[in-house]
Design a protein around this motif. Sequence first.
Motif, short mmCIF file in Angstrom:
data_model
loop_
_atom_site.label_atom_id
_atom_site.label_comp_id
_atom_site.label_asym_id
_atom_site.label_seq_id
_atom_site.Cartn_x
_atom_site.Cartn_y
_atom_site.Cartn_z
N SER A 210 -2.57 4.14 -3.43
CA SER A 210 -3.87 3.66 -2.96
C SER A 210 -4.76 4.79 -2.47
O SER A 210 -6.00 4.70 -2.52
N GLU A 211 -4.15 5.89 -1.97
CA GLU A 211 -4.91 6.98 -1.38
C GLU A 211 -4.02 8.21 -1.33
O GLU A 211 -2.79 8.11 -1.32
N ILE B 134 0.74 5.47 -0.02
CA ILE B 134 -0.07 6.67 0.19
C ILE B 134 0.73 7.89 -0.26
O ILE B 134 1.89 8.07 0.12
N LYS C 9 0.84 -1.18 0.00
CA LYS C 9 0.00 0.00 0.00
C LYS C 9 0.88 1.23 0.00
O LYS C 9 1.76 1.39 0.86
N TYR D 166 -3.37 11.89 0.82
CA TYR D 166 -3.64 12.65 2.05
C TYR D 166 -3.29 14.12 1.83
O TYR D 166 -2.29 14.43 1.17
N GLU E 39 -9.67 16.40 -6.05
CA GLU E 39 -10.54 15.33 -5.57
C GLU E 39 -11.34 14.70 -6.71
O GLU E 39 -11.47 13.48 -6.80
N LYS F 150 -10.86 6.37 -9.23
CA LYS F 150 -11.34 5.58 -8.08
C LYS F 150 -10.37 5.65 -6.90
O LYS F 150 -10.17 4.68 -6.15
N LEU F 151 -9.77 6.83 -6.73
CA LEU F 151 -8.87 7.08 -5.60
C LEU F 151 -9.49 8.13 -4.69
O LEU F 151 -10.14 9.07 -5.15
N ASN F 152 -9.24 8.01 -3.39
CA ASN F 152 -9.81 8.91 -2.40
C ASN F 152 -8.79 9.97 -1.99
O ASN F 152 -7.62 9.68 -1.79
N LEU F 153 -9.28 11.24 -1.88
CA LEU F 153 -8.48 12.32 -1.30
C LEU F 153 -8.95 12.48 0.14
O LEU F 153 -10.06 12.96 0.38
N LYS F 154 -8.12 12.10 1.09
CA LYS F 154 -8.50 12.16 2.50
C LYS F 154 -8.07 13.49 3.09
O LYS F 154 -6.93 13.91 2.97
N TRP G 295 -10.97 10.95 -8.05
CA TRP G 295 -12.16 10.11 -7.99
C TRP G 295 -12.40 9.41 -9.33
O TRP G 295 -12.90 8.29 -9.37
#
Length: 431
Positions: free
Chosen positions: A100-101, A6, A4, A103, A120, A127-131, A124
């Motif tokens: 994977s993500e 990040i 993973k 931050y 974001e 299919k990736l997330n912005l945390k 998206w």
Amino acid sequence: MSEKTILVWFRNDLRIRDNEILLEAIRKADKVLPVYCFDPFYFKTTADGSPKTGALRARFLLESVADLRKNLQALGGELIIRTGNPAEVLPQLAQQYGVSEVYHHREVAYEETNISEEVETALWNLKLNLKHFIGHTLYHKEDLPFPIKDIPDSFAVFKKKVERDSNVRPCIATPEKIITPEITDAGQMPTLKDLGLDEPADDARIRIKFTGGETAGLARLQEYFADNEQVTPTKGRNGSTVDRSSKLGPWISLGCISMREVYWAVVKHEHDKNAHNTGMLRLELLWRDYFRFMFKKHGKQYFAAEAQPETTSSEQQQLFEKWKTGSTGIPFIDASMHKLNATGYISNFSRQMVAGYLVRDLELDWKKGAAYFEEKLIDYSPASNWGNWAFVAGLGHDPRDNKYFNLAKQAGELETNSEFINTWAPAEVVA
């Protein structure tokens, strides 16, 4: 099982100490990909022909990013540096390194939040997330004694309730090691020329050299405590109080040091030295929180508020040019503007005075002054800058709450920074 990775997107959090997104990424991922992107949006030319970010501010930013890279390398990591639109750069890097993500720390001013939303959306689509994390305030949003929508508009009420009913969280631990993927091209630091700017000349009258980066910021914090131990408040030659401000703003604004780190250093200093002369620094931190939370509560209203028509007459433009260049004939105002142009920094009191003069005496559009400060100030922060200007212009959400800004002194009582009067050479101003 695949590893993973990040991606940590650095913006105004250029530090490794008390940095939640960095530590959380190290804990949650096998590998961490730190990235800083020089966004051309911040280096464009504005409608009046001035750079959005001036040379002094840009130089401080370059030094800060370079110091972040050095500190990450000392932990075994690396900082990828790119120039371009983050909404294009970050998805490309995410695909290249199998991220994977992503931050990042949440911003509050509308230009910054618009950029976050574009990133974001682009992530998206992959299919990736912005945390989002909260890391720019002294008091965490979740620890406030009221929801954001009910935050008092009065600073005095905000200060009283927060200090009484909230606590400052401890600092996040500093990482001991960073593992990054195999990076094929970390990227070169851009130069000022690459960003469309000329190298500024250091004025001979500068007393404090502001060097960007976490290393210099932490050193300045310790210098501040040493100065407070050795010096008692004195009066200037005209009876004014000599500037004893912390001058930590540039490093706080870029997140080279966190407000929590400053706060807990103050607490320790007061305990160890039985010192009680750091109240103004605590107040500075609270004002920064206040304006950030006001932006979170009221959004774009600070920018949309109108004090004067958008159109500017030739006479108004001439007055504005005299204000910018320190040619008003008012010694303290002129000295302050000379110093701003030469160093990128003036005290908070000086900012209130020159802003008040522009708005009340010259009756000019406060937004022009705020935009000029955005270009020049090395400690520019959207919420603090535009919030303070709106406040001075009487457009803040509690403009009567002025007791912390003493704008009533007569010009003859003010320290005039004499080294910045009558010796100003316009060629030293770097646009």
